[in-house]
Design an enzyme around this catalytic site. Structure first.
Site, PDB file in Angstrom:
ATOM      1  CB  SER A  30      -0.975  -0.042   1.180  1.00 11.42           C
ATOM      2  OG  SER A  30      -2.040   0.848   0.982  1.00 11.42           O
ATOM      3  CG  ASP A  87      -4.652  -1.395   0.312  1.00  9.25           C
ATOM      4  OD1 ASP A  87      -3.499  -1.781   0.528  1.00  9.25           O
ATOM      5  OD2 ASP A  87      -5.138  -0.359   0.808  1.00  9.25           O
TER       6      ASP A  87
END
Length: 262
Positions: free
Chosen positions: A43, A155
């Site tokens: 991320s 993500d």
């Protein structure tokens, strides 16, 4: 006769705006002559690590973040698979990574994402770095996913918020991990939809994080209790806390690197 050069892996965890602390950590490591051979990012950790691996000047990156309105890169759309289309952030990522591919790098970069179709953690290390980062930061429900090689990527924090195990697979001599999520001092404050989603992901990942973090040689946890995942306008304060966390352990890290070099 000079000793061997140890293989150092730096693992940069997820945390949205709190991940700006990774910049401060890198600044301190580099100032003390410690340059990672392997960077693993999830991320926001993927974004900072990827941009660094592409040769970004860390001081200039800090100044840039302090001067721009990051909200301008969120191109909101009528939701289909995400409120943010991601075209503006993709353009920014191409600029920050100098449009490089993984093959162009002098250090090994591993970017972690999650495939919604297989429910598996995916390690991206080929092709466009900007596209890989874009996949790794795609918070479900916020960003439109990235479709690549028959996968629907979102993500990396969903399946691996602090991917220490990925670094260990590359047989690093020393693994330095930076967590910006699970510090004991964290103060939970839910102010908007991003905070709701991020905190939900945090809860799902806590047990996995604890098991993974134990495998790092050094775990740095900047004191970010006063900052939420959506505090993008407070980059300078967050980066400073990253510097402080690294400074607290730099002597021990330097000593460990020296010992491995003998």
């Amino acid at each position: 006769m000079p000793g061997r050069k140890p293989k150092i892996a730096l693992v940069l965890g997820a945390g949205s705006a709190r991940g700006f602390a990774h910049i401060g950590v890198l600044q301190v490591l580099n100032k003390n002559g410690i340059y990672p051979n392997i960077i693993v990012g999830s991320s926001m950790g993927a974004m900072v690590g990827g941009v660094y691996a592409c040769g970004a000047d860390l001081i200039m990156l800090e100044k840039m973040l302090d001067s721009i309105d990051t909200r301008s890169f969120f191109d909101v759309q009528v939701p289909r698979m995400g409120f943010v289309a991601g075209k503006k952030i993709s353009t920014l990522l191409k600029l920050l990574t100098k449009n490089k591919n993984f093959a162009d790098l002098n250090i090994k970069l591993q970017i972690v994402a999650t495939d919604l179709l297989s429910s598996q953690t995916i390690v991206l290390d080929q092709g466009s770095i900007a596209e890989a980062i874009r996949a790794s930061i795609s918070i479900p429900g916020i960003f439109h996913p990235v479709k690549r090689d028959g996968m629907v990527l979102v993500d990396g924090a969903i399946t691996d918020r602090l991917p220490v195990d990925v670094a260990i697979k590359h047989k690093a001599d020393l693994v330095i991990a930076v967590d910006v999520t699970f510090t004991e001092e964290k103060e939970i404050e839910i102010r908007n939809v991003l905070d709701v989603i991020i905190h939900s992901l945090d809860l799902m990942q806590k047990n996995h994080f604890e098991a993974s973090a134990e495998n790092a040689d050094f775990l740095l946890q900047p004191r970010l209790r006063c900052f939420s995942s959506s505090d993008f306008s407070k980059s300078s304060q967050i980066i400073e806390l990253g510097r402080q966390a690294a400074q607290e352990q730099i002597k021990a890290i330097t000593a460990a690197v020296h010992e491995l070099s003998l």
